[in-house]
Scaffold this motif. Structure first.
Motif, mmCIF file in Angstrom:
data_model
loop_
_atom_site.group_PDB
_atom_site.id
_atom_site.type_symbol
_atom_site.label_atom_id
_atom_site.label_comp_id
_atom_site.label_asym_id
_atom_site.label_seq_id
_atom_site.Cartn_x
_atom_site.Cartn_y
_atom_site.Cartn_z
ATOM 1 N N PHE A 101 0.842 -1.839 -0.237
ATOM 2 C CA PHE A 101 0.283 0.214 0.208
ATOM 3 C C PHE A 101 0.468 1.571 0.142
ATOM 4 N N LEU A 102 1.750 1.715 0.780
ATOM 5 C CA LEU A 102 2.608 2.175 1.139
ATOM 6 C C LEU A 102 3.348 2.770 -0.469
ATOM 7 N N ARG A 103 3.778 1.525 -0.967
ATOM 8 C CA ARG A 103 4.562 1.591 -2.492
ATOM 9 C C ARG A 103 3.793 1.925 -3.507
ATOM 10 N N VAL A 104 2.337 1.670 -3.413
ATOM 11 C CA VAL A 104 1.681 2.394 -4.207
ATOM 12 C C VAL A 104 0.812 3.864 -4.414
ATOM 13 N N HIS A 105 0.764 3.920 -3.167
ATOM 14 C CA HIS A 105 0.937 5.500 -3.509
ATOM 15 C C HIS A 105 1.821 6.391 -2.709
ATOM 16 N N SER A 106 3.059 5.935 -3.004
ATOM 17 C CA SER A 106 4.450 6.530 -2.813
ATOM 18 C C SER A 106 4.018 8.573 -3.442
ATOM 19 N N PRO A 107 3.702 9.171 -2.442
ATOM 20 C CA PRO A 107 4.562 10.531 -2.436
ATOM 21 C C PRO A 107 5.761 11.040 -3.604
ATOM 22 N N SER A 108 6.159 9.973 -4.449
ATOM 23 C CA SER A 108 7.267 11.129 -4.969
ATOM 24 C C SER A 108 6.713 11.020 -6.705
ATOM 25 N N ALA A 109 6.920 11.516 -7.700
ATOM 26 C CA ALA A 109 6.648 12.285 -8.176
ATOM 27 C C ALA A 109 6.383 11.296 -9.032
ATOM 28 N N GLU A 110 7.416 10.121 -9.272
ATOM 29 C CA GLU A 110 7.074 8.778 -10.065
ATOM 30 C C GLU A 110 6.541 8.278 -10.256
ATOM 31 N N ARG B 166 3.546 9.801 -8.463
ATOM 32 C CA ARG B 166 2.333 10.511 -8.239
ATOM 33 C C ARG B 166 2.101 11.369 -10.074
ATOM 34 N N GLY B 167 3.593 11.427 -10.321
ATOM 35 C CA GLY B 167 3.300 12.040 -11.521
ATOM 36 C C GLY B 167 3.419 13.166 -10.942
ATOM 37 N N HIS B 168 3.115 15.055 -12.059
ATOM 38 C CA HIS B 168 3.691 15.891 -11.318
ATOM 39 C C HIS B 168 2.095 16.833 -11.848
ATOM 40 N N GLY B 169 1.246 16.500 -11.622
ATOM 41 C CA GLY B 169 0.045 16.454 -11.831
ATOM 42 C C GLY B 169 -1.460 15.953 -11.856
ATOM 43 N N PRO B 170 -2.385 16.451 -11.735
ATOM 44 C CA PRO B 170 -3.686 15.266 -11.646
ATOM 45 C C PRO B 170 -3.305 14.648 -12.661
ATOM 46 N N VAL C 246 1.274 6.903 -12.426
ATOM 47 C CA VAL C 246 1.863 5.633 -13.178
ATOM 48 C C VAL C 246 0.934 5.353 -11.892
ATOM 49 N N LEU C 247 0.460 3.709 -11.994
ATOM 50 C CA LEU C 247 -0.238 2.782 -11.756
ATOM 51 C C LEU C 247 0.863 2.087 -11.342
ATOM 52 N N ARG D 151 -8.871 0.656 -10.504
ATOM 53 C CA ARG D 151 -7.691 0.669 -11.376
ATOM 54 C C ARG D 151 -6.927 -0.135 -11.725
ATOM 55 N N LEU D 152 -6.507 -1.271 -11.466
ATOM 56 C CA LEU D 152 -5.442 -2.271 -11.645
ATOM 57 C C LEU D 152 -6.587 -2.883 -12.630
ATOM 58 N N ALA D 153 -7.803 -3.462 -12.412
ATOM 59 C CA ALA D 153 -8.499 -4.322 -12.678
ATOM 60 C C ALA D 153 -9.186 -3.504 -14.146
ATOM 61 N N VAL D 154 -9.853 -2.373 -14.126
ATOM 62 C CA VAL D 154 -10.203 -2.113 -15.389
ATOM 63 C C VAL D 154 -8.472 -1.597 -15.981
ATOM 64 N N GLU D 155 -7.598 -1.608 -16.103
ATOM 65 C CA GLU D 155 -6.192 -1.328 -16.617
ATOM 66 C C GLU D 155 -5.627 -2.585 -17.168
ATOM 67 N N GLY D 156 -6.389 -3.716 -16.277
ATOM 68 C CA GLY D 156 -5.610 -5.150 -16.593
ATOM 69 C C GLY D 156 -4.223 -5.972 -16.142
ATOM 70 N N GLY D 157 -3.731 -4.538 -15.210
ATOM 71 C CA GLY D 157 -2.789 -4.793 -14.331
ATOM 72 C C GLY D 157 -3.095 -6.076 -13.251
ATOM 73 N N SER D 158 -1.618 -5.883 -12.522
ATOM 74 C CA SER D 158 -0.862 -7.259 -11.779
ATOM 75 C C SER D 158 -0.936 -6.815 -10.443
ATOM 76 N N ARG D 159 -0.627 -7.171 -9.529
ATOM 77 C CA ARG D 159 -0.449 -7.026 -8.322
ATOM 78 C C ARG D 159 0.807 -7.937 -7.906
ATOM 79 N N ASP D 160 0.739 -9.088 -8.384
ATOM 80 C CA ASP D 160 1.990 -9.781 -8.769
ATOM 81 C C ASP D 160 3.625 -9.623 -10.369
ATOM 82 N N PRO D 161 4.441 -10.027 -9.380
ATOM 83 C CA PRO D 161 5.232 -9.364 -10.106
ATOM 84 C C PRO D 161 5.376 -9.884 -11.051
#
Length: 141
Positions: free
Chosen positions: A39-48, A50-54, A58-59, A114-124
């Motif tokens: 949770f902390l990793r995917v909600h990192s406050p870094s620009a990497e 969060r991006g540079h704006g709304p 980056v999922l 968002r993961l489901a909508v974009e077809g992403g996975s939590r697994d490496p």
């Protein structure tokens, strides 16, 4: 990242539970949050992340097994976790940790949706099979 305001809750204890991969943080107003490393990793406050704006967020994919290998204090207002995937640019201020702690369930559900909508996975991601090695001239020998 917002600065600390007078009267904002301050952490009294931060514990890393390596086996369960949970950061436990207790604040001086009695609030206590258990935040998974993922949770902390995917909600990192870094620009990497969060991006540079709304709308530029980056999922983050494949972070289910991420670990925190170290935590560095940043002044008297934040921590900088060092994650096992090399991510180390997020400064987690006390107010940010408090906010995401209060909103943990909502934020997590938004991430899973968002993961489901974009077809992403939590697994490496699994690495593709290695290509056959060729000789120095590019021909298979």
């Amino acid at each position: 990242m917002a600065g600390l305001q007078k009267g904002d809750p301050l952490p009294t204890e931060i514990k890393l539970h390596q086996r369960s991969r949970i950061l436990e943080i207790t604040f001086d107003d009695g609030q206590r949050f258990e935040l998974s490393y993922e949770f902390l990793r995917v909600h990192s406050p870094s620009a990497e992340v969060r991006g540079h704006g709304p709308g530029e967020e980056v999922l983050q994919l494949g972070k289910r097994d991420v670990e925190i290998v170290n935590v560095e204090p940043v002044g008297n207002y934040a921590i900088r976790p060092i994650f096992s995937d090399g991510h180390d640019s997020g400064l987690y201020s006390w107010d940010y940790l408090y906010e995401i702690g209060e909103r943990r369930d909502e934020l997590w559900q938004t991430y899973l949706t968002r993961l489901a909508v974009e077809g992403g996975s939590r697994d490496p991601a699994e690495l593709p099979p290695a290509a056959p090695k060729a000789g120095g001239c590019g021909h298979k020998h």
